[in-house]
Design a protein around this motif. Sequence first.
Motif, PDB file in Angstrom:
ATOM      1  N   GLN A   1      -4.860   2.636   8.659  1.00 44.29           N
ATOM      2  CA  GLN A   1      -5.283   4.019   8.280  1.00 44.29           C
ATOM      3  C   GLN A   1      -4.890   5.066   9.286  1.00 44.29           C
ATOM      4  N   VAL A   2      -4.293   6.078   8.883  1.00 44.56           N
ATOM      5  CA  VAL A   2      -3.762   7.265   9.498  1.00 44.56           C
ATOM      6  C   VAL A   2      -4.333   8.586   9.394  1.00 44.56           C
ATOM      7  N   GLN A   3      -5.086   8.911  10.462  1.00 44.60           N
ATOM      8  CA  GLN A   3      -5.706  10.355  10.456  1.00 44.60           C
ATOM      9  C   GLN A   3      -4.827  11.583  10.976  1.00 44.60           C
ATOM     10  N   LEU A   4      -4.896  12.469  10.320  1.00 43.68           N
ATOM     11  CA  LEU A   4      -3.947  13.663  10.373  1.00 43.68           C
ATOM     12  C   LEU A   4      -4.727  14.979  10.706  1.00 43.68           C
ATOM     13  N   VAL A   5      -4.363  15.774  11.613  1.00 45.63           N
ATOM     14  CA  VAL A   5      -5.003  16.851  12.154  1.00 45.63           C
ATOM     15  C   VAL A   5      -4.006  18.233  12.257  1.00 45.63           C
ATOM     16  N   GLU A   6      -3.978  19.006  11.419  1.00 44.22           N
ATOM     17  CA  GLU A   6      -3.028  20.275  11.663  1.00 44.22           C
ATOM     18  C   GLU A   6      -3.649  21.161  12.665  1.00 44.22           C
ATOM     19  N   ALA A  96       1.337  15.260   5.840  1.00 46.41           N
ATOM     20  CA  ALA A  96       1.274  14.011   5.354  1.00 46.41           C
ATOM     21  C   ALA A  96       2.073  12.935   5.823  1.00 46.41           C
ATOM     22  N   ALA A  97       1.702  11.663   5.607  1.00 47.34           N
ATOM     23  CA  ALA A  97       2.241  10.722   6.145  1.00 47.34           C
ATOM     24  C   ALA A  97       2.529   9.642   4.969  1.00 47.34           C
ATOM     25  N   SER A  98       3.733   8.797   5.218  1.00 47.20           N
ATOM     26  CA  SER A  98       3.930   7.865   4.080  1.00 47.20           C
ATOM     27  C   SER A  98       4.621   6.686   4.744  1.00 47.20           C
ATOM     28  N   ALA A  99       4.752   5.529   4.370  1.00 49.65           N
ATOM     29  CA  ALA A  99       5.476   4.441   4.737  1.00 49.65           C
ATOM     30  C   ALA A  99       6.780   4.392   4.073  1.00 49.65           C
ATOM     31  N   GLN A 100       7.061   5.099   3.056  1.00 45.86           N
ATOM     32  CA  GLN A 100       8.184   5.196   2.352  1.00 45.86           C
ATOM     33  C   GLN A 100       8.982   5.834   3.065  1.00 45.86           C
ATOM     34  N   ILE A 101      10.313   5.726   2.918  1.00 48.19           N
ATOM     35  CA  ILE A 101      11.472   6.638   3.496  1.00 48.19           C
ATOM     36  C   ILE A 101      11.503   8.001   3.054  1.00 48.19           C
ATOM     37  N   THR A 102      11.724   7.790   1.643  1.00 50.66           N
ATOM     38  CA  THR A 102      11.864   9.283   0.960  1.00 50.66           C
ATOM     39  C   THR A 102      10.584   9.471  -0.283  1.00 50.66           C
ATOM     40  N   THR A 104       7.923  10.402  -2.977  1.00 53.16           N
ATOM     41  CA  THR A 104       7.430  11.643  -3.850  1.00 53.16           C
ATOM     42  C   THR A 104       6.154  11.975  -3.359  1.00 53.16           C
ATOM     43  N   THR A 105       5.682  12.984  -3.852  1.00 50.39           N
ATOM     44  CA  THR A 105       4.358  13.709  -3.312  1.00 50.39           C
ATOM     45  C   THR A 105       3.325  12.573  -3.348  1.00 50.39           C
ATOM     46  N   SER A 106       3.209  11.999  -4.645  1.00 50.01           N
ATOM     47  CA  SER A 106       2.239  11.008  -4.863  1.00 50.01           C
ATOM     48  C   SER A 106       2.458   9.754  -3.948  1.00 50.01           C
ATOM     49  N   ALA A 107       3.405   9.530  -3.133  1.00 48.56           N
ATOM     50  CA  ALA A 107       3.476   8.462  -2.292  1.00 48.56           C
ATOM     51  C   ALA A 107       3.116   8.755  -0.875  1.00 48.56           C
ATOM     52  N   TYR A 108       2.413  10.076  -0.491  1.00 43.28           N
ATOM     53  CA  TYR A 108       1.835  10.071   0.623  1.00 43.28           C
ATOM     54  C   TYR A 108       0.459   9.637   0.642  1.00 43.28           C
ATOM     55  N   PRO A 109       0.143   8.507   1.115  1.00 47.81           N
ATOM     56  CA  PRO A 109      -1.411   8.290   1.144  1.00 47.81           C
ATOM     57  C   PRO A 109      -2.262   9.051   2.232  1.00 47.81           C
ATOM     58  N   TYR A 110      -1.869   9.383   3.139  1.00 45.15           N
ATOM     59  CA  TYR A 110      -2.601  10.127   4.169  1.00 45.15           C
ATOM     60  C   TYR A 110      -2.096  11.516   4.385  1.00 45.15           C
TER      61      TYR A 110
END
Length: 121
Positions: A1-6, A96-102, A104-110
């Motif tokens: 789990q990753v939490q992000l705060v801008e 946003a964060a994703s484990a994929q290298i490139t 798509t928008t829908s592939a950012y789970p965090y």
Amino acid sequence: QVQLVESGGGLVQAGGSLRLSCAASGRTFSSYTMGWFRQAPGKQRELVARITWQFSTHYVDSVKGRFTISRDNAKNTVYLQMNSLKPEDTAVYYCAASAQITPTTSAYPYWGRGTQITVSS
């Protein structure tokens, strides 16, 4: 789990600069692709910039030469330096964060909760 705060949003005049920061929790930050997105009222969310774990960057055409994305893995933080801001940059900006290298928008789970940027003319 990753939490992000801008942080770092606000009101700025056209031509001005702002720097956004996104602090991430978790020990695997350095392995994630990090993205900055924005959403203006009535418009779809769009990718502004992304940076991979290998520090490869990508920008949407409208911000090339004005915005710079960077990351500090020691601080678990990604930045977006925004220069020469224009009124059309007004939007809520999300990290946003994703484990994929490139991904798509829908592939950012965090996602962060967003921070408002308003550029006055």
